[in-house]
Write an enzyme that holds these catalytic residues in place. Structure first.
Site, PDB file in Angstrom:
ATOM      1  N   GLY A 126      13.325  11.655  23.418  1.00  0.00           N
ATOM      2  CA  GLY A 126      12.841  12.358  24.613  1.00  0.00           C
ATOM      3  C   GLY A 126      11.532  11.749  25.069  1.00  0.00           C
ATOM      4  N   GLY A 127      10.575  12.597  25.437  1.00  0.00           N
ATOM      5  CA  GLY A 127       9.279  12.096  25.875  1.00  0.00           C
ATOM      6  C   GLY A 127       8.224  12.091  24.789  1.00  0.00           C
ATOM      7  NE  ARG A 142      -3.606  19.101  20.974  1.00  0.00           N
ATOM      8  CZ  ARG A 142      -2.393  18.683  20.639  1.00  0.00           C
ATOM      9  NH1 ARG A 142      -1.666  19.406  19.808  1.00  0.00           N
ATOM     10  NH2 ARG A 142      -1.886  17.574  21.132  1.00  0.00           N
ATOM     11  NE  ARG A 195      18.977  27.620  23.541  1.00  0.00           N
ATOM     12  CZ  ARG A 195      19.912  28.115  24.364  1.00  0.00           C
ATOM     13  NH1 ARG A 195      19.545  28.702  25.486  1.00  0.00           N
ATOM     14  NH2 ARG A 195      21.187  28.052  24.044  1.00  0.00           N
ATOM     15  N   PRO A 213      16.690  11.399  18.409  1.00  0.00           N
ATOM     16  CG  PRO A 213      18.496  12.558  19.290  1.00  0.00           C
ATOM     17  CD  PRO A 213      17.662  12.448  18.055  1.00  0.00           C
ATOM     18  CB  SER A 262      10.254  28.347  29.198  1.00  0.00           C
ATOM     19  OG  SER A 262      10.245  29.297  30.237  1.00  0.00           O
ATOM     20  CB  THR A 322       5.894  16.269  24.707  1.00  0.00           C
ATOM     21  OG1 THR A 322       7.174  16.840  24.988  1.00  0.00           O
ATOM     22  CG2 THR A 322       5.585  15.173  25.710  1.00  0.00           C
ATOM     23  CB  SER A 323       8.277  17.474  19.358  1.00  0.00           C
ATOM     24  OG  SER A 323       8.404  18.512  18.392  1.00  0.00           O
ATOM     25  CE1 TYR A 353       1.896  27.905  24.622  1.00  0.00           C
ATOM     26  CE2 TYR A 353      -0.476  28.195  24.603  1.00  0.00           C
ATOM     27  CZ  TYR A 353       0.632  27.362  24.540  1.00  0.00           C
ATOM     28  OH  TYR A 353       0.490  26.002  24.393  1.00  0.00           O
TER      29      TYR A 353
END
Lengths: 522, 522
Positions: free
Chosen positions: B127-128, B386, B208, B125, B210, B130-131, B443
Site C-alpha cells: 500500500g502506501g 509527532r 477499512r 502488500p 475511515s 502508512t500502517s 480517538y
C-alpha cells in the site's frame, strides 16, 4: 398462515369485476382453475423419523416441543412462491418436513443441532414461512430425514438502549410483534417488506430482506449491529461497535446465509423514535425513463424521503400500486411515483421541500397526497390478490433484481423480453422500489393465463429472466434471497472461487452438512 | 515518504516555542532525544533471497521490477507507528523485506504469488506504507523469506460511470492521485484520512479506512461497490449491484483483510460530483458530555453535515485541532466542535440550518467559520508534529476505538485511566471524529516524556488500553486496522469461532500461508 396460500383466510381478496374484466380482455382468462385439495384431503409422505430420533429431539427441547403430526408438518411444507402454491394443489402425496422442532433457548438450539448431526437429520430454519425462492423446501440432501426448526419461542425484546438507538430482538418475533414491543416504549424498527405480517427478525437477517421504507431506514442488513448465531461448531456473537476496522465483517457472512451456516437467535438492530410527523406526496412522470432519472436525482442528492417508488406505464395504467383500484379506470397518467416522509416536523418539512424541488426539476407533476395514501393502505395486500388470481386461472408471479443506474434500461428490456418470450401474451409490469446512490432495484410482476403445465412454463420463464439479469449486470436477487430457486445462478453471481469460500466456511461450521441442504450454496 | 518518519522532508514541522514550553511545563521534557542513524548509516540484515528466487520473481514481473537493494528495501521496512519509528532509531542491524516486487498487471500479481507459494516466500502488500499497527512488518511466518509487494503501477482510473456515480480505481493510486484523476472529470471520492497523501486505494479497502468526511461520504468500506482480488487460489470479482440478497456479502471478507487473504488490485467506488459549495461552522460546548450528546442528536436526526467532530476539554485547551496554534493561548473555551457542509447550494443551506438548530438546542455556541477553517488547514499535519516531538524527547502516540453512544463515557474513562496508569504524568487527549446513528469513535492522543525504554513502556500502556477497550464494549480498532499490534485482541473481538472462520477462509485461498503472515488472524 394458510398452508396453501398467503396469510390470513379472513383477509382473502375477492377479484373485482374490473380485474376479472382485465383478465378476460388482456389474457383471455375466463374459467377458474381446478381447486386443490383441502387440508383434510391433502396426503403427505409419512415422516421418516424413527421413534428413537423423536426421543432424541424431545430430549433436546422437551416432548411438547417436537411434533411429527401431519397438522404441524403441513404448514411448514415450504414457502409461498407461485410454484410452491401450484405444487400444493397436487392430489398426489406431497413432501413435508419429517417433524417440527421448537427450541426455547440457544442451548436447546445447540442440542437440536447436535442430535441432528449425530443422526444425520437435515435442519431447515423456518422463520415466518414466507420464502418465495424455495428457501424452505424440505430437502434432505442425502441425509436420513429433515426437520423444520421453528424459532417462535424466541419472541422477546431482549434489550432497548434508548441512548444508542439499539434494540436486541429475538429471532422468532414477527414484524408486527417486534414493532408492537418497540412501540410500547416509543420506538420503531421501520422494516416493512411485503412479508411484514408473517416474516421474522431472524428471517429478515438470514435473507437480507429489504422493506418499503428502505430509502429512509435502510435495508435490514444495514440496520443490523450485532448477531447471535448458533452453529454446530459453537455460538457466535458478532458486532461490537457501530463501525470497526478489526478485520473482515463476519456479520456479513451470516446476513444472507439462509440457514445454511447457522441459526440466528437474536439480532441487535438500529431503531428510531416513533416518527412525530408523516407526510405523503404522489407524483406523475411522463415516462419511466424520466421518472427513474428523477428518483436518481433525489437519491444522489440525499434529499431524504422515507419511501420513494416508481411504477412503470403498465403498472400505473392498471393501478397496480393502489390495490383497491386495480383494473379500474386509470387513476394516474404516465408513471406514478409515491413519496412518504417520516420524522420530526422540521426535518420532514425540509426533506419534503428538497425532494419536491428535485422531482419538479426532473419533470414531475405533483398529485397531492391521495395516491400515496392509497398505496400505503394496500401495501401488504398484493399476495392475497395473487392467490385469488390463481384460483381464477391466472398465473401471477414476481421477480426482482438490482443494478447500477446506468444498467437499468438494458436490464429492464432484457428481462421483459425474456419473460414475454417464454410466456407469450403475458402482461409484464415493473417498478423501482429501492434506491441507492449508485443504482436501484427493479421489481417485475408477470401475469399470464394459467394454461397447461404452468410449473414447466413458469420454470422456463424464470430461467430466461435469470439469465437475462446476470447477462445485463444485475444481481440474481435484490431482496428475495437465493433459496433453491436462485441457486443455479450463484456461481455466476460470485464466481467459482466465491462458491469455494462459502463451502469452506460451511465445512468449518457445519461439517455434517445438516443446515438447510440444497439452498444457497451450489 | 521518509523511511524513518512521516511524509515529505520538506514539510517537517519545527516545534513552536509554545509547544516547547508546554512540553517542559506539563511533561518535564527538556532535552532532545539521541538521533537515530541516517539512511546511509542504517544497517539492514542481508536479503535472504537466493539468486534463483530473484530470477523466478524477475520471471514473473520483469527484471526491472524486482529489487533486493537496501535503498529499495529500507523504505518498505515497516509502517509509521511510534514503535516503528523508535525501532528505526536503532543502530543495530534492522529487519526489512528481502526484496521489493512491483507487478504491473493482475497476471503478474498471480505469477508472483505462484512463485512465492512454490519457494516459500511471504508476501506483504505494501500500500502506501502508512500502517500504524504493524501491518507491514516484514514477518516471514516460518517461511524462507519475505517480499514487499508494491502496487504503485496499478495507477489508473479504469472506469467512470457518471450516471451511476461509480468509479473503478487502481489499487495503487494514492489519495491525491485518485482525487486528481477524478477531479479532471468533475468528480470526487471524498476520502480524507490523515494518511490521505500517501495511502492507497487498495490500502484503504484492505484496512477499512475511515476519512474525516465520513459523516457525509461514509467510511471507505461504505463507498466500496466492487473489488477485484488476486489470491493464490484464483481471482475474485465481487459486487454486482448496489445492494443484493444473493447470499453473504463476500466483499466484506476482503475489506479489512489486510493482505492476508488476497491482493486487492482494483476497487469500484461510489463517487460524487465536486461540491459546488462548502460551508464551515465551529461550535463550543461547555463540556465533552454535552458536546457528545449534541453530535448524537445531529447524527440520529440525520441533519447531514459532511464533517462533524468534537475535541475534549484538554484537546481544546491546547488547540490540538488547529495544528498551527497548538500550545498557544487557548483559542476556544470548553470543547471545540467543527462542522463542514459540502454539496449543492440549496442542500448545504438546508443541512447547515438543521444542524445549527440541533446544536443550538443541545447547548452549543456558534464560533463562526474561523476555527473550522483552521482545523481544515492543518488536517494532515499532525504526523509531522509527532516526529518533531519524538526528536525533542516526547513520545506521542494515538489509538482509537468505537462503541455505542451509551458506552462511550465508561469507555473513555477506562482508556484514559489505563493510559495514565501505565504512563504516569502523561497527557491524554480525546476527540470524536466519526459518528453513526448508534455510536461514535473515540480517538486518543497520548504525550509523555520519552524516558528510558519507551518501547517497553508504550507496550504496557497499549496493552492496558486495549484491554480497557474490549472490557468496556469497544472495538479494538475503528479505522487503524489490526496488523500485528492488535492481533492479540482478535480472539476476544470475534470469538474463537470467528477466528476459526478466518482461518478456514485463509486455508482455502492461501494454502501455503504466504500472505502477510503474523497479521490480523491469530
Amino acid at each position: 398462515m394458510k398452508w396453501d396460500a398467503w396469510g390470513d383466510p379472513a383477509l382473502a381478496k375477492e377479484l373485482s369485476a374490473d380485474i376479472k374484466g382485465l383478465l378476460a380482455a388482456a389474457l383471455g382468462v375466463t374459467g377458474d382453475a381446478a381447486p386443490g385439495p383441502s387440508a383434510d384431503e391433502v396426503v403427505l409422505h409419512p415422516s421418516r423419523l424413527s421413534a428413537e430420533d423423536l426421543d432424541a429431539l424431545a430430549g433436546a427441547v422437551g416432548k411438547e416441543h417436537v411434533s411429527a403430526a401431519d397438522a404441524d408438518r403441513l404448514p411448514r411444507a415450504g414457502g409461498k412462491s407461485t410454484p410452491d402454491l401450484l405444487r400444493r394443489r397436487s392430489r398426489e402425496a406431497q413432501d413435508a418436513p419429517d417433524a417440527v422442532v421448537l427450541p426455547g433457548s440457544e442451548q436447546e438450539v445447540a442440542a437440536v443441532l447436535a442430535v441432528c448431526a449425530e443422526r444425520r437429520i437435515a435442519v431447515v430454519p423456518f422463520g415466518g414461512g414466507t420464502s418465495v425462492v424455495g428457501g424452505l423446501d424440505p430437502e434432505r440432501g442425502g441425509l436420513a430425514a429433515v426437520v423444520s426448526l421453528d424459532l417462535r419461542r424466541f419472541d422477546q425484546l431482549l434489550d432497548l438502549d434508548e441512548t444508542s438507538g439499539e434494540a436486541v430482538l429475538g429471532a422468532g418475533l414477527t414484524g408486527p410483534a417486534a414493532e408492537e414491543l418497540l412501540a410500547e416504549r416509543g420506538w420503531e424498527l421501520g422494516h416493512y417488506p411485503q412479508s411484514f405480517r408473517y416474516a421474522t427478525i431472524g428471517g429478515f437477517a438470514a435473507t437480507r430482506s429489504s422493506g418499503q421504507d428502505s430509502a429512509g431506514y435502510g435495508r435490514f442488513d444495514e440496520m443490523v449491529r450485532g448477531l447471535r448465531v448458533v452453529t454446530p461448531a459453537g455460538v457466535l456473537d458478532l458486532g461490537r461497535a457501530p463501525a470497526s476496522a478489526a478485520g473482515p465483517d463476519l456479520r456479513q457472512l451470516f446476513l444472507g446465509s439462509e440457514g445454511t451456516l447457522g441459526v440466528i437467535t437474536a439480532v441487535r438492530l438500529r431503531v428510531h423514535p416513533l416518527p412525530a410527523v408523516k407526510a405523503y406526496e404522489a407524483w406523475s412522470f411522463p415516462d419511466f425513463a424520466t421518472g427513474t432519472a428523477a428518483l436518481r436525482a433525489v437519491e444522489q442528492q440525499g434529499t431524504g424521503p422515507t419511501v420513494i417508488r416508481l411504477s412503470d406505464e403498465a403498472e400505473t395504467m392498471i393501478n397496480l400500486a393502489m390495490t383497491e383500484q386495480i383494473g379500474g379506470a386509470p387513476a394516474v397518467s404516465g408513471c406514478l411515483a409515491v413519496t412518504v416522509f417520516e420524522g420530526a416536523a422540521a426535518q420532514v418539512a425540509a426533506r419534503q421541500q428538497l425532494t419536491r424541488d428535485a422531482l419538479l426539476a426532473a419533470g414531475g407533476t405533483s398529485l397531492g397526497e391521495g395516491p400515496a395514501r392509497a398505496w400505503e393502505h394496500g401495501r401488504f395486500s398484493a399476495p392475497y390478490l395473487r392467490d385469488s388470481l390463481l384460483a381464477a386461472g391466472a398465473l401471477c408471479e414476481t421477480l426482482e433484481t438490482a443494478a447500477s443506474w446506468s444498467r437499468l434500461p438494458a436490464l429492464r428490456a432484457a428481462v421483459t423480453e425474456a419473460l414475454t418470450g417464454a410466456l407469450p401474451g403475458s402482461l409484464v409490469l415493473c417498478h423501482v422500489s429501492h434506491v441507492y446512490p449508485t443504482g436501484a432495484s427493479l421489481y417485475f410482476t408477470v401475469v399470464a393465463a394459467l394454461g397447461e403445465d404452468p410449473l414447466t412454463r413458469w420454470g422456463a420463464a424464470k430461467r430466461a429472466a435469470g439469465d437475462a439479469i446476470l447477462r445485463t449486470g444485475g444481481t440474481i436477487s435484490h431482496h428475495h434471497a437465493v433459496g433453491a430457486d436462485h441457486r443455479p445462478w450463484m456461481t455466476e453471481e460470485i464466481g467459482d472461487l466465491g462458491v469455494r469460500i462459502l463451502r469452506a466456511v460451511k465445512a468449518e461450521l457445519d461439517p455434517a452438512g445438516i443446515l438447510n441442504p440444497g439452498k444457497l450454496i451450489p
